[in-house]
Design an enzyme around this catalytic site. Structure first.
Site, PDB file in Angstrom:
ATOM      1  N   SER A   1      -0.635  75.259-137.489  1.00  0.00           N
ATOM      2  CA  SER A   1      -0.413  76.577-136.886  1.00  0.00           C
ATOM      3  C   SER A   1      -0.573  76.558-135.367  1.00  0.00           C
ATOM      4  O   SER A   1       0.299  77.018-134.633  1.00  0.00           O
ATOM      5  CB  SER A   1      -1.390  77.591-137.487  1.00  0.00           C
ATOM      6  OG  SER A   1      -1.239  77.671-138.881  1.00  0.00           O
ATOM      7  N   GLY A   2      -1.695  76.009-134.900  1.00  0.00           N
ATOM      8  CA  GLY A   2      -1.942  75.993-133.467  1.00  0.00           C
ATOM      9  C   GLY A   2      -0.995  75.082-132.712  1.00  0.00           C
ATOM     10  O   GLY A   2      -0.517  75.425-131.625  1.00  0.00           O
TER      11      GLY A   2
ATOM     12  N   GLU B   1       2.622  64.409-134.991  1.00  0.00           N
ATOM     13  CA  GLU B   1       2.298  64.902-136.332  1.00  0.00           C
ATOM     14  C   GLU B   1       2.956  64.011-137.385  1.00  0.00           C
ATOM     15  O   GLU B   1       4.174  63.842-137.375  1.00  0.00           O
ATOM     16  CB  GLU B   1       2.781  66.347-136.503  1.00  0.00           C
ATOM     17  CG  GLU B   1       2.700  66.896-137.908  1.00  0.00           C
ATOM     18  CD  GLU B   1       1.293  66.832-138.501  1.00  0.00           C
ATOM     19  OE1 GLU B   1       1.142  66.269-139.592  1.00  0.00           O
ATOM     20  OE2 GLU B   1       0.360  67.356-137.853  1.00  0.00           O
TER      21      GLU B   1
ATOM     22  N   GLN C   1      -0.896  78.222-145.057  1.00  0.00           N
ATOM     23  CA  GLN C   1      -1.972  78.071-146.027  1.00  0.00           C
ATOM     24  C   GLN C   1      -2.650  79.378-146.449  1.00  0.00           C
ATOM     25  O   GLN C   1      -3.184  79.458-147.564  1.00  0.00           O
ATOM     26  CB  GLN C   1      -3.008  77.086-145.497  1.00  0.00           C
ATOM     27  CG  GLN C   1      -2.446  75.686-145.315  1.00  0.00           C
ATOM     28  CD  GLN C   1      -3.465  74.679-144.825  1.00  0.00           C
ATOM     29  OE1 GLN C   1      -4.644  74.795-145.134  1.00  0.00           O
ATOM     30  NE2 GLN C   1      -3.008  73.703-144.060  1.00  0.00           N
TER      31      GLN C   1
ATOM     32  N   CYS D   1     -11.308  79.779-143.211  1.00  0.00           N
ATOM     33  CA  CYS D   1     -11.367  81.126-143.773  1.00  0.00           C
ATOM     34  C   CYS D   1     -12.572  81.290-144.691  1.00  0.00           C
ATOM     35  O   CYS D   1     -12.520  80.981-145.888  1.00  0.00           O
ATOM     36  CB  CYS D   1     -10.087  81.491-144.524  1.00  0.00           C
ATOM     37  SG  CYS D   1     -10.091  83.226-145.041  1.00  0.00           S
TER      38      CYS D   1
ATOM     39  N   ASP E   1      -8.877  75.191-135.779  1.00  0.00           N
ATOM     40  CA  ASP E   1      -9.985  74.729-136.613  1.00  0.00           C
ATOM     41  C   ASP E   1     -10.735  73.524-136.059  1.00  0.00           C
ATOM     42  O   ASP E   1     -11.899  73.310-136.401  1.00  0.00           O
ATOM     43  CB  ASP E   1      -9.464  74.374-138.012  1.00  0.00           C
ATOM     44  CG  ASP E   1      -8.912  75.575-138.750  1.00  0.00           C
ATOM     45  OD1 ASP E   1      -9.051  76.707-138.248  1.00  0.00           O
ATOM     46  OD2 ASP E   1      -8.336  75.385-139.837  1.00  0.00           O
TER      47      ASP E   1
ATOM     48  N   THR F   1      -9.572  80.767-138.919  1.00  0.00           N
ATOM     49  CA  THR F   1      -8.496  81.423-139.648  1.00  0.00           C
ATOM     50  C   THR F   1      -7.205  81.361-138.846  1.00  0.00           C
ATOM     51  O   THR F   1      -7.217  81.137-137.625  1.00  0.00           O
ATOM     52  CB  THR F   1      -8.822  82.905-139.909  1.00  0.00           C
ATOM     53  OG1 THR F   1      -8.824  83.616-138.654  1.00  0.00           O
ATOM     54  CG2 THR F   1     -10.181  83.070-140.584  1.00  0.00           C
ATOM     55  N   ALA F   2      -6.084  81.591-139.527  1.00  0.00           N
ATOM     56  CA  ALA F   2      -4.791  81.629-138.837  1.00  0.00           C
ATOM     57  C   ALA F   2      -4.731  82.798-137.862  1.00  0.00           C
ATOM     58  O   ALA F   2      -4.095  82.712-136.804  1.00  0.00           O
ATOM     59  CB  ALA F   2      -3.658  81.732-139.865  1.00  0.00           C
TER      60      ALA F   2
ATOM     61  N   CYS G   1     -10.025  88.241-141.628  1.00  0.00           N
ATOM     62  CA  CYS G   1      -9.986  87.743-142.995  1.00  0.00           C
ATOM     63  C   CYS G   1      -9.597  88.890-143.916  1.00  0.00           C
ATOM     64  O   CYS G   1     -10.426  89.756-144.201  1.00  0.00           O
ATOM     65  CB  CYS G   1     -11.337  87.172-143.406  1.00  0.00           C
ATOM     66  SG  CYS G   1     -11.336  86.511-145.091  1.00  0.00           S
TER      67      CYS G   1
END
Length: 426
Positions: A53-54, A75, A83, A201, A312, A321-322, A355
């Site tokens: 995500s980041g 990556e 997720q 999360c 994270d 969390t996203a 959350c």
């Protein structure tokens, strides 16, 4: 189904209503990385480590800042996953196929995808090494390597996942096993675990527990949680409805002893211990615990001014969390912009994280906090109550925003919405 916009009214809700209408449509897969493959170079203006995500979000933002040809993402994975939806996949409310897309489709067009794994960081020489024997240098480095799952730290795992009663919503390989275990459950005990480490999360382990209530009567929650935000999430979720839920909460500090409970359960959901990626633990960019050591307000590294962290893998004192990543991305974008101009960063990250606590198949409590674990709520109503509207946001709107706005670098969290709603009320 009641539309989300029904819970608010007036001109301040028009923007949110528009987003909701878009979110309920079926979004097609992104096709961002459409250019032909390029010969890998050994130097980039901005090098991004991680395609989660980041990493993808910051690659999109940096592309607009320095040009696609000057940005690369390191990556090794072939697929990218949203997720947060796995909670609903594990409960049978969403399909696993809806959570993933090819990595090539989310990497911004023209940005170089270096399909390799980082094995060493050398910030003193402004370079990294990969597992295919490449050395790549950079002017600016963004570390977005996520968090590492450690199922192997639980005695009996990961081989125990061959058992039909065990699942875990934290892995693409085991999330569907959770749903199968729920379907097969007839009677007896179900156990849901929470390790004594930071996790992605902090509310997710209880979400599947609440969703599982539709399948059985007695729930046993084994927790080794030492995280303040995790405790806060549980408190908010349990206070309004603890009396009507037949739940038993137990504390357990050593999750490694979990499997002695084999003889008492008919269903087990495992939240594994987690920690920083191995490559970071001995890196100069890590703090004593192995996390990327960044300033909690600017996300700039404390010792290397051209190194930044997001998500994270950092030691930011907020839940992982996203939603937190989205808010961090906007701050980090501004930080890097000013650093590139030899100016001091002014925009400060307040620790925002969110959350959506799924308490049932059509109810969610939207928990939003800052660094102090104080509520930082977006909407002009009591968010501590279970709402259908917030479930619609969790299940339909947020995936749309993720794939079509956040990963394109256009969603920096709900701060604008918060200002819109609260200014409209003043």
């Amino acid at each position: 189904m009641v539309p989300l916009v029904a819970v608010v009214s007036g001109p301040r809700a028009q923007l949110f209503a528009c987003l909701l209408r878009l979110g309920t449509q079926q979004a097609g897969p992104l096709q961002l990385h459409t250019g032909a493959s390029h010969a890998a170079r050994n130097h980039y203006e901005v090098l991004v480590l991680g395609g989660g995500s980041g990493g993808i979000t910051m690659a999109a933002r940096m592309k607009r800042k320095v040009g696609a040809e000057n940005v690369a993402v390191v990556e090794p994975s072939e697929r990218h996953f949203y997720q947060p939806i796995w909670t609903l996949v594990g409960a049978g409310a969403k399909q696993l196929s809806s959570s993933g897309r090819p990595m090539a489709s989310v990497i911004p067009s023209g940005v170089e995808w270096i399909k390799a794994r980082v094995i060493e960081l050398n910030p003193d020489k402004n370079c990294i090494h990969t597992d295919n024997d490449e050395q790549i240098s950079y002017r600016y480095l963004i570390i977005a390597l996520g968090i590492q799952l450690h199922y192997e730290k639980i005695k009996g795992l990961p081989e125990g996942f061959a058992h039909p009663k065990i699942g875990s919503n934290y892995s693409v390989k085991t999330v569907e096993k959770t749903w199968k275990a729920l379907q097969d459950f007839k009677e007896g005990n179900a156990i849901f675990t929470f390790p004594n480490t930071p996790v992605k999360c902090a509310g997710a382990p209880q979400k599947i527990m609440y969703l599982s209530e539709a399948y059985f009567r007695k729930v046993c929650f084994l927790s080794g949680d030492r995280d303040e935000q995790g405790r806060r999430y549980r408190a908010i979720a349990l206070q309004p409805g603890q009396q009507k839920r037949n739940s038993v909460f137990k504390k357990k500090s050593l999750l490694e002893r979990l499997f002695k409970y084999f003889h008492i359960y008919e269903m087990l959901h495992v939240t594994p211990p987690m920690g920083p990626p191995d490559v970071l633990k001995t890196s100069p960019v890590a703090d004593a615990a192995g996390w990327v050591d960044v300033d909690k307000e600017t996300l700039q590294h404390k010792r290397y001014p051209n190194v930044f962290g997001i998500g994270d893998c950092t030691n930011l004192p907020t839940s992982k969390t996203a939603a937190a990543v989205a808010a961090q991305s906007g701050i980090l974008d501004r930080t890097i912009s000013l650093i590139m101009k030899n100016q001091t960063p002014t925009k400060k990250y307040d620790g925002y994280t969110s959350c959506p606590l799924v308490t049932g198949y059509n109810r969610v409590i939207l928990a939003e906090f800052d660094y102090k674990a104080e509520p930082l709520e977006t909407f002009p109503f009591d968010q501590s109550k279970e709402r259908l509207s917030m479930y619609v946001m969790k299940a339909d709107l947020m995936p749309f925003l993720y794939w079509n706005m956040m990963l394109r670098g256009y969603w920096g969290g709900p701060a604008i919405l918060r200002k819109l709603f609260h200014l409209g009320m003043s």
